[in-house]
Design a protein around this motif. Structure first.
Motif, PDB file in Angstrom:
ATOM      1  N   GLU A  22     -19.295 -21.270  27.350  1.00 18.54           N
ATOM      2  CA  GLU A  22     -20.453 -21.936  26.759  1.00 18.54           C
ATOM      3  C   GLU A  22     -20.488 -23.396  27.186  1.00 18.54           C
ATOM      4  O   GLU A  22     -19.448 -24.019  27.381  1.00 18.54           O
ATOM      5  CB  GLU A  22     -20.388 -21.915  25.226  1.00 18.54           C
ATOM      6  N   VAL A  23     -21.702 -23.921  27.292  1.00 20.89           N
ATOM      7  CA  VAL A  23     -21.889 -25.333  27.574  1.00 20.89           C
ATOM      8  C   VAL A  23     -22.722 -25.927  26.445  1.00 20.89           C
ATOM      9  O   VAL A  23     -23.677 -25.315  25.969  1.00 20.89           O
ATOM     10  CB  VAL A  23     -22.547 -25.560  28.954  1.00 20.89           C
ATOM     11  N   GLU A  24     -22.291 -27.109  25.983  1.00 20.94           N
ATOM     12  CA  GLU A  24     -23.025 -27.829  24.950  1.00 20.94           C
ATOM     13  C   GLU A  24     -23.565 -29.109  25.550  1.00 20.94           C
ATOM     14  O   GLU A  24     -22.839 -29.857  26.203  1.00 20.94           O
ATOM     15  CB  GLU A  24     -22.117 -28.177  23.768  1.00 20.94           C
ATOM     16  N   ILE A  25     -24.838 -29.366  25.318  1.00 16.58           N
ATOM     17  CA  ILE A  25     -25.494 -30.591  25.761  1.00 16.58           C
ATOM     18  C   ILE A  25     -25.836 -31.350  24.487  1.00 16.58           C
ATOM     19  O   ILE A  25     -26.514 -30.816  23.605  1.00 16.58           O
ATOM     20  CB  ILE A  25     -26.777 -30.280  26.556  1.00 16.58           C
ATOM     21  N   GLU A  26     -25.351 -32.582  24.398  1.00 14.81           N
ATOM     22  CA  GLU A  26     -25.498 -33.319  23.154  1.00 14.81           C
ATOM     23  C   GLU A  26     -26.205 -34.652  23.355  1.00 14.81           C
ATOM     24  O   GLU A  26     -25.910 -35.401  24.277  1.00 14.81           O
ATOM     25  CB  GLU A  26     -24.126 -33.550  22.530  1.00 14.81           C
ATOM     26  N   ASN A  27     -27.140 -34.910  22.441  1.00 11.49           N
ATOM     27  CA  ASN A  27     -27.862 -36.177  22.392  1.00 11.49           C
ATOM     28  C   ASN A  27     -27.251 -37.010  21.275  1.00 11.49           C
ATOM     29  O   ASN A  27     -27.562 -36.821  20.105  1.00 11.49           O
ATOM     30  CB  ASN A  27     -29.352 -35.928  22.135  1.00 11.49           C
ATOM     31  N   ASP A  28     -26.364 -37.933  21.650  1.00 18.21           N
ATOM     32  CA  ASP A  28     -25.686 -38.761  20.650  1.00 18.21           C
ATOM     33  C   ASP A  28     -26.639 -39.693  19.913  1.00 18.21           C
ATOM     34  O   ASP A  28     -26.309 -40.195  18.849  1.00 18.21           O
ATOM     35  CB  ASP A  28     -24.574 -39.590  21.310  1.00 18.21           C
ATOM     36  N   ASP A  29     -27.815 -39.952  20.478  1.00 21.20           N
ATOM     37  CA  ASP A  29     -28.782 -40.873  19.870  1.00 21.20           C
ATOM     38  C   ASP A  29     -29.862 -40.155  19.054  1.00 21.20           C
ATOM     39  O   ASP A  29     -30.881 -40.756  18.728  1.00 21.20           O
ATOM     40  CB  ASP A  29     -29.458 -41.716  20.962  1.00 21.20           C
TER      41      ASP A  29
ATOM     42  N   LYS B 244     -32.151 -38.799  16.284  1.00 22.90           N
ATOM     43  CA  LYS B 244     -32.541 -39.266  14.956  1.00 22.90           C
ATOM     44  C   LYS B 244     -32.951 -38.050  14.126  1.00 22.90           C
ATOM     45  O   LYS B 244     -33.124 -36.961  14.659  1.00 22.90           O
ATOM     46  CB  LYS B 244     -33.691 -40.258  15.093  1.00 22.90           C
ATOM     47  N   LYS B 245     -33.120 -38.255  12.867  1.00 22.04           N
ATOM     48  CA  LYS B 245     -33.480 -37.154  11.972  1.00 22.04           C
ATOM     49  C   LYS B 245     -34.687 -36.396  12.517  1.00 22.04           C
ATOM     50  O   LYS B 245     -35.698 -36.994  12.889  1.00 22.04           O
ATOM     51  CB  LYS B 245     -33.793 -37.686  10.573  1.00 22.04           C
ATOM     52  N   GLY B 246     -34.556 -35.082  12.595  1.00 17.96           N
ATOM     53  CA  GLY B 246     -35.637 -34.226  13.081  1.00 17.96           C
ATOM     54  C   GLY B 246     -35.628 -33.996  14.578  1.00 17.96           C
ATOM     55  O   GLY B 246     -36.356 -33.149  15.074  1.00 17.96           O
ATOM     56  N   GLU B 247     -34.792 -34.744  15.317  1.00 20.36           N
ATOM     57  CA  GLU B 247     -34.718 -34.567  16.779  1.00 20.36           C
ATOM     58  C   GLU B 247     -33.600 -33.591  17.136  1.00 20.36           C
ATOM     59  O   GLU B 247     -32.664 -33.373  16.358  1.00 20.36           O
ATOM     60  CB  GLU B 247     -34.429 -35.910  17.474  1.00 20.36           C
ATOM     61  N   VAL B 248     -33.680 -33.029  18.332  1.00 20.94           N
ATOM     62  CA  VAL B 248     -32.637 -32.125  18.811  1.00 20.94           C
ATOM     63  C   VAL B 248     -31.372 -32.930  19.063  1.00 20.94           C
ATOM     64  O   VAL B 248     -31.382 -33.919  19.792  1.00 20.94           O
ATOM     65  CB  VAL B 248     -33.073 -31.382  20.086  1.00 20.94           C
ATOM     66  N   GLU B 249     -30.310 -32.493  18.427  1.00 21.16           N
ATOM     67  CA  GLU B 249     -29.013 -33.152  18.574  1.00 21.16           C
ATOM     68  C   GLU B 249     -28.146 -32.435  19.615  1.00 21.16           C
ATOM     69  O   GLU B 249     -27.446 -33.077  20.390  1.00 21.16           O
ATOM     70  CB  GLU B 249     -28.297 -33.170  17.227  1.00 21.16           C
ATOM     71  N   LYS B 250     -28.210 -31.094  19.620  1.00 15.62           N
ATOM     72  CA  LYS B 250     -27.336 -30.345  20.507  1.00 15.62           C
ATOM     73  C   LYS B 250     -27.984 -29.024  20.918  1.00 15.62           C
ATOM     74  O   LYS B 250     -28.666 -28.386  20.129  1.00 15.62           O
ATOM     75  CB  LYS B 250     -26.017 -30.044  19.808  1.00 15.62           C
ATOM     76  N   VAL B 251     -27.739 -28.644  22.179  1.00 17.35           N
ATOM     77  CA  VAL B 251     -28.166 -27.349  22.705  1.00 17.35           C
ATOM     78  C   VAL B 251     -26.921 -26.638  23.214  1.00 17.35           C
ATOM     79  O   VAL B 251     -26.122 -27.233  23.940  1.00 17.35           O
ATOM     80  CB  VAL B 251     -29.184 -27.509  23.856  1.00 17.35           C
ATOM     81  N   THR B 252     -26.744 -25.389  22.811  1.00 11.45           N
ATOM     82  CA  THR B 252     -25.608 -24.601  23.272  1.00 11.45           C
ATOM     83  C   THR B 252     -26.130 -23.405  24.062  1.00 11.45           C
ATOM     84  O   THR B 252     -26.985 -22.660  23.586  1.00 11.45           O
ATOM     85  CB  THR B 252     -24.757 -24.104  22.080  1.00 11.45           C
ATOM     86  N   LEU B 253     -25.608 -23.266  25.281  1.00 11.17           N
ATOM     87  CA  LEU B 253     -25.991 -22.166  26.175  1.00 11.17           C
ATOM     88  C   LEU B 253     -24.745 -21.406  26.598  1.00 11.17           C
ATOM     89  O   LEU B 253     -23.700 -22.014  26.860  1.00 11.17           O
ATOM     90  CB  LEU B 253     -26.678 -22.725  27.424  1.00 11.17           C
ATOM     91  N   LYS B 254     -24.870 -20.101  26.667  1.00 10.53           N
ATOM     92  CA  LYS B 254     -23.744 -19.253  27.074  1.00 10.53           C
ATOM     93  C   LYS B 254     -24.080 -18.594  28.412  1.00 10.53           C
ATOM     94  O   LYS B 254     -25.185 -18.076  28.587  1.00 10.53           O
ATOM     95  CB  LYS B 254     -23.462 -18.201  26.007  1.00 10.53           C
ATOM     96  N   ILE B 255     -23.122 -18.614  29.315  1.00 10.42           N
ATOM     97  CA  ILE B 255     -23.312 -18.030  30.639  1.00 10.42           C
ATOM     98  C   ILE B 255     -23.710 -16.560  30.505  1.00 10.42           C
ATOM     99  O   ILE B 255     -23.082 -15.795  29.776  1.00 10.42           O
ATOM    100  CB  ILE B 255     -22.023 -18.158  31.495  1.00 10.42           C
TER     101      ILE B 255
END
Length: 150
Positions: free
Chosen positions: A70-77, A79-90
């Motif tokens: 799995e790969v996780e893409i994270e937006n450390d910035d 804010k409330k209501g925004e996408v923080e993390k996306v997880t994708l599996k091969i």
């Protein structure tokens, strides 16, 4: 003899179209072309790119889980209501989306992430749009155009 000549001419006519079809895909972010060590690929009509390349270009963090593939893409910035993390599996056509201070949700993908040339490739439009960016495609120049909203 005539059949061989026709076959030879047919093959010669196809060779240029095969060569030209291999033209690299250009990726632009806010009007600036960016280049990856590994080229983007087209799978089932969707552009896939190496995850570290696009995440770095869009200022996101990437974590790879080798055990779960799995790969996780994270937006450390985020804010409330925004996408923080996306997880994708091969190999799976389903992604997990985590919203800052919200409920997780799952999205079906048209093409699954894959590993090619020892790189994890993910659907470019899906990743970009999920984090709120605008994505366009210019078929004449084979260019993906991403405009960030932040």
């Amino acid at each position: 003899m005539k059949k061989r000549l026709i076959l030879l001419l047919s093959v010669l006519l196809l060779v240029p179209s095969i060569v030209f079809a291999a033209k690299d895909i250009v990726i632009e972010i806010n009007g600036k072309a960016i280049k990856s060590e590994q080229p983007a690929i087209i799978d089932n009509g969707r552009t896939l790119v190496p995850i570290r390349f696009i995440s770095k270009a869009l200022n996101y963090e990437v974590e790879w889980d080798d055990d779960d593939r799995e790969v996780e893409i994270e937006n450390d910035d985020a804010k409330k209501g925004e996408v923080e993390k996306v997880t994708l599996k091969i190999g799976e056509k389903r992604a997990k989306i985590e919203i800052e201070d919200g409920e997780d949700r799952y999205i079906d993908l048209e093409v699954a992430p894959a590993i090619r040339n020892d790189r994890t490739y993910v659907p470019l439009r899906f990743v970009s749009e999920t984090f709120g960016h605008n994505v366009d495609w210019n078929n004449d120049t084979r260019t993906v155009i991403i405009n960030t909203v932040k």
